[in-house]
Each structure stands twice: as C-alpha cells, then as structure tokens.
Design an enzyme around this catalytic site. Structure first.
Site, PDB file in Angstrom:
ATOM      1  N   LYS A 115       0.841  -1.197   0.000  1.00 26.01           N
ATOM      2  CA  LYS A 115       0.000   0.000   0.000  1.00 26.01           C
ATOM      3  C   LYS A 115       0.873   1.242   0.000  1.00 26.01           C
ATOM      4  CE  LYS A 115      -2.766  -0.871   3.433  1.00 26.01           C
ATOM      5  NZ  LYS A 115      -3.308  -1.627   4.315  1.00 26.01           N
ATOM      6  N   ASP A 122       7.181  -5.723  -9.855  1.00 26.32           N
ATOM      7  CA  ASP A 122       7.519  -4.604 -10.742  1.00 26.32           C
ATOM      8  C   ASP A 122       7.267  -3.238 -10.095  1.00 26.32           C
ATOM      9  OD1 ASP A 122       4.806  -5.077 -10.833  1.00 26.32           O
ATOM     10  OD2 ASP A 122       4.602  -4.744 -12.983  1.00 26.32           O
ATOM     11  N   GLY A 123       6.150  -3.113  -9.351  1.00 25.15           N
ATOM     12  CA  GLY A 123       5.837  -1.832  -8.709  1.00 25.15           C
ATOM     13  C   GLY A 123       6.893  -1.449  -7.680  1.00 25.15           C
ATOM     14  N   SER A 124       7.250  -2.413  -6.833  1.00 24.10           N
ATOM     15  CA  SER A 124       8.255  -2.144  -5.795  1.00 24.10           C
ATOM     16  C   SER A 124       9.604  -1.836  -6.413  1.00 24.10           C
ATOM     17  CB  SER A 124       8.417  -3.351  -4.876  1.00 24.10           C
ATOM     18  OG  SER A 124       7.212  -3.655  -4.253  1.00 24.10           O
ATOM     19  N   THR A 139       6.811 -12.488  -7.075  1.00 24.07           N
ATOM     20  CA  THR A 139       5.387 -12.232  -7.219  1.00 24.07           C
ATOM     21  C   THR A 139       4.681 -13.511  -7.616  1.00 24.07           C
ATOM     22  OG1 THR A 139       3.651 -11.260  -8.588  1.00 24.07           O
ATOM     23  CG2 THR A 139       5.835 -11.273  -9.555  1.00 24.07           C
ATOM     24  N   ASP A 166       2.146 -13.573  -9.177  1.00 23.98           N
ATOM     25  CA  ASP A 166       1.558 -13.322 -10.510  1.00 23.98           C
ATOM     26  C   ASP A 166       2.505 -13.745 -11.641  1.00 23.98           C
ATOM     27  OD1 ASP A 166      -0.400 -12.078  -8.992  1.00 23.98           O
ATOM     28  OD2 ASP A 166       0.419 -10.077  -9.319  1.00 23.98           O
ATOM     29  N   GLY A 226      -3.836 -13.240  -9.743  1.00 23.97           N
ATOM     30  CA  GLY A 226      -2.845 -13.175 -10.818  1.00 23.97           C
ATOM     31  C   GLY A 226      -2.790 -11.798 -11.449  1.00 23.97           C
ATOM     32  N   ARG A 238     -20.906 -24.193  -8.525  1.00 27.10           N
ATOM     33  CA  ARG A 238     -20.413 -23.710  -7.237  1.00 27.10           C
ATOM     34  C   ARG A 238     -19.098 -22.973  -7.480  1.00 27.10           C
ATOM     35  NH1 ARG A 238     -24.767 -25.012  -5.846  1.00 27.10           N
ATOM     36  NH2 ARG A 238     -25.424 -26.218  -4.022  1.00 27.10           N
TER      37      ARG A 238
HETATM   38  O1  F6P Z   1       0.223  -8.949  -6.903  1.00 27.78           O
HETATM   39  C1  F6P Z   1      -0.025  -9.994  -6.049  1.00 27.78           C
HETATM   40  C2  F6P Z   1      -1.497 -10.100  -5.710  1.00 27.78           C
HETATM   41  O2  F6P Z   1      -1.687 -11.270  -4.922  1.00 27.78           O
HETATM   42  C3  F6P Z   1      -2.421 -10.104  -6.909  1.00 27.78           C
HETATM   43  O3  F6P Z   1      -2.495 -11.360  -7.525  1.00 27.78           O
HETATM   44  C4  F6P Z   1      -3.712  -9.645  -6.275  1.00 27.78           C
HETATM   45  O4  F6P Z   1      -4.541  -9.017  -7.224  1.00 27.78           O
HETATM   46  C5  F6P Z   1      -3.257  -8.662  -5.232  1.00 27.78           C
HETATM   47  O5  F6P Z   1      -1.906  -8.981  -4.940  1.00 27.78           O
HETATM   48  C6  F6P Z   1      -4.055  -8.705  -3.954  1.00 27.78           C
HETATM   49  O6  F6P Z   1      -3.601  -7.699  -3.112  1.00 27.78           O
HETATM   50  P1  F6P Z   1      -3.985  -7.591  -1.579  1.00 27.78           P
HETATM   51  O7  F6P Z   1      -3.047  -8.488  -0.821  1.00 27.78           O
HETATM   52  O8  F6P Z   1      -3.782  -6.151  -1.253  1.00 27.78           O
HETATM   53  O9  F6P Z   1      -5.404  -8.041  -1.421  1.00 27.78           O
END
Ligand code: F6P
Length: 360
Positions: A79, A117-119, A140, A142, A185, A278
């Site tokens: 965050k 990538d963001g960090s 990650t 992802d 993901g 389900r």
């Molecule tokens: O980037 C990793 C990830 O787990 C994504 O797959 C997902 O959309 C996001 O983080 C969830 O973030 P948070 O932990 O803030 O709910």
C-alpha cells in the site's frame, strides 16, 4: 576478498511463498563473506519511521524452520507510494528524502530489494535520486515480472491452485456439478493457465484471451452431457465481464482489488446451461502457503546471486531465472517489460491440444 560490507535487505509489495528462503540465502551468502545484514521492516516503511525499524540478521536466526514458512519475517506492504504519502490533513508528503537519509545513516553499502515490478520501480527511482547501490530480486505470485522466467512465489501459487482443482474434482464428480475456481494473478493469467493444465480444468479463462461465454457454455455442456457429469473451470481474477468490466472489491482505506469474476462466470454458466454450479475463491491462500521445493531453490539461488553482484560492485541489476540458470539483467529493462501469457507459447498450445476451452 572484498572489504566487509553492510547491506540492507527488504521485502516489498504483496507477500508470497519463498521470501524467507531468499532472506536466509542472502544472509548466509553475505555473512559468509564477513558482512553485516540489516533487515529493514515493512519494505521502505521501516526506513521512513524514526527511529528506523530494522534488525541485524544473523545465521542463527535462519535455521531451516524459517525457510519452510510462507510470508516474510521482515513484514511488507503493498500500500502507498513513498513519494506520495497521505497525511492526516488530506495532503500528501514525499517521503523519499527520509528513506534516502535513512540508508545513509545506516551506512548501507547496498540495498537488496525483493519485490515485484511496482516495488522495483519505486526502489529504482529512490536509488537514482539517492545515489545508493541497488540489486533487486523478483518475487510475485503473478509471475508478471519481465526478463525472468520465474519470480519467487509463482511456483507455489500454481501448485496450490492445482491442488485445489484436485480437491474440487471429486466433489464435482460426486454431485454432478460445475466447479468454478477463481485465482489471483492480477493482469497476467500464468497461475490460471499453469494450474488449469496441471489440474485438469475443462475451461481456463485468462485476462489475455477475450472469451465468448457461448463457447464456454458449449464446452461445459459437452463435458456434462457427453462425457461425464461434471465440469471444472478456472478463471483468473482480472478476466472481464461480457460488458468489458473488471470486477473489483473496495477494501479498507478505499484500496480496490480484483474480486467477483468467479461468481459472475458461475452465474453465466448456470443460466446458459441449467447445470448446478459452485464457486471457490482461492485468494490469499495462494500466497501464504509454505514454499514448494522449486520456489525454495529459486529463492536460494537468487539470494546468493544478489550477494555476489554486490561483491562484484555490479549494481542496478535484477537477478533472473533463464534456462535453469541464474542470470542478471538491468532493473530498468525488467520494469519496462511486463510479462503476460504468451499466446503463441508452449502452454497455450498444450492447453488447446488437450481440448481445454480457453474461451475463444
Ligand atoms: O500482486 C499480487 C497479488 O496477490 C495479486 O495477484 C492480487 O490481485 C493482489 O496482490 C491482492 O492484493 P492484496 O493483498 O492487497 O489483497
């Protein structure tokens, strides 16, 4: 022999499996050279606070117990942006000078940042501004970081999603149901594609491939009526609705995250086919799991290589996995190349050859 150094290490962004294994490897490699390792708490947040929050990391802290654990013992955050920190009065503050001052005060010869990538982009900007030495390690679930075949955390996430399909299949078969599994993901469908193939899904929906719900329904009808009585569907969280909307949920502090596409797809399938459906949403179960062996190996190799780069004075590099080797690439190149599923790649071809519906 290089002169003893003091390095900082931090985990940043969403946690995933294998982070503690990276920390352990880096601590072993660095202390083996006689260096000191300062573990910064909660990503760059530990350098923003005064007093700063960090721990001297020693080998004694890292018996093999910790390597087996999910999460990160240093804590992390996904965050906020240190260049734009929200203040109580509604204004924003640039915290970059405080972070850079913290790194200088701790006399760190280099910082190893474990992040997505963001960090990495944040750390790279801080390093340029503050003139400190930076090495990054990609992590990650992802697996969307460019220039590396694998990021720490992905293999475990794909394994857990595969195991979930293994567990859904018997109950789907027992009740003649269609089971829809939603997996995280972000904007890349690697987890859904890997787990979908390995876990025997009939339908895999990825953000990279726009789907036609009629084709999905036709595949499910074929599964349920012609071959057997059940169907397995795996859908990646960033897949959009028929109208093109990404479904998101607002969390504390107004943070929006993907969520809801599994229920949407389930309702569509049920409406079009009349079959009972389900939904299972795996969410953070994919991240908090103990790392499987491949994540532990990649984590260990990355941690060791990152320390080697510091020893060589080779900075602004991200360690990467390529052809079963650890290499290193410029951080900027990795940041610039977001890695989505290759639509002409082996896994997409494999899925199609196995008769799995990709929605198109
Ligand atoms: O980037 C990793 C990830 O787990 C994504 O797959 C997902 O959309 C996001 O983080 C969830 O973030 P948070 O932990 O803030 O709910």
């Amino acid at each position: 022999m290089t002169a003893p150094k003091r390095i900082g290490i931090l985990t940043s962004g969403g946690d995933c499996a294998g982070l503690n294994a990276v920390l352990r490897a880096a601590v072993y490699a660095a202390t083996g050279r006689g260096w000191e390792v300062y573990g910064i708490e909660d990503g760059t947040a530990g350098l923003l606070d005064r007093p700063m929050r960090y721990r001297v990391l020693t080998r004694q802290m890292f018996d093999t117990t910790i390597m087996r654990l999910g999460g990160t013992i240093l804590g992390t955050t996904n965050k906020g942006n240190p260049f734009k920190l929200p203040q109580a009065d509604g204004s924003f503050k640039d915290g970059s000078d405080d972070i850079i001052a913290g790194i200088r005060e701790l006399k760190l010869d280099a910082v190893i940042g474990i992040g997505g990538d963001g960090s990495m982009e944040i750390l790279r900007t801080l390093a340029k501004r503050g003139g400190f030495n930076l090495i990054c390690i990609p992590k990650t679930m992802d697996n969307d970081v460019g220039k590396t075949e694998i990021s720490v955390g992905f293999e475990t996430a794909a394994y857990v999603a595969t195991e979930a399909l293994d567990r859904l299949q018997p109950t789907a078969a027992s009740h003649d149901r269609v089971m829809v599994l939603e997996v995280m993901g972000r904007d890349a469908g690697h987890v859904a594609l890997n787990a979908g193939i390995a876990g025997g899904a009939d339908v895999i929906l990825l953000p990279e491939i726009p789907y036609d719900i009629e084709k999905v329904a036709a595949k499910i009808r074929a599964c349920v009526t012609e071959n057997r009585g059940f169907g397995l569907v795996i859908v990646s969280e960033a897949v959009k609705t028929r109208g093109g909307d990404a479904l998101k949920v607002e969390h504390t502090g107004g943070e929006k995250r993907y969520g809801g596409i599994g229920h949407y797809i389930s309702a569509e399938i049920s409406q079009l086919t009349g079959f009972e459906t389900r939904v299972t949403v795996l969410g953070h179960v994919l991240r908090g799991a103990p790392p499987i062996h491949t994540d532990r190996l990649v984590a260990a190799a990355f941690g060791v290589h990152a320390v080697e780069l510091v020893a060589q004075g080779k900075f602004d590099r991200m360690v990467a996995w390529s052809n079963r080797q650890v290499i290193d690439v410029p951080i900027d190149e990795a940041i610039a190349s977001y890695q989505v599923v290759d639509l002409n790649g082996a896994l997409v071809k494999t899925a199609r050859a196995l008769g799995i519906c990709l929605g198109d």
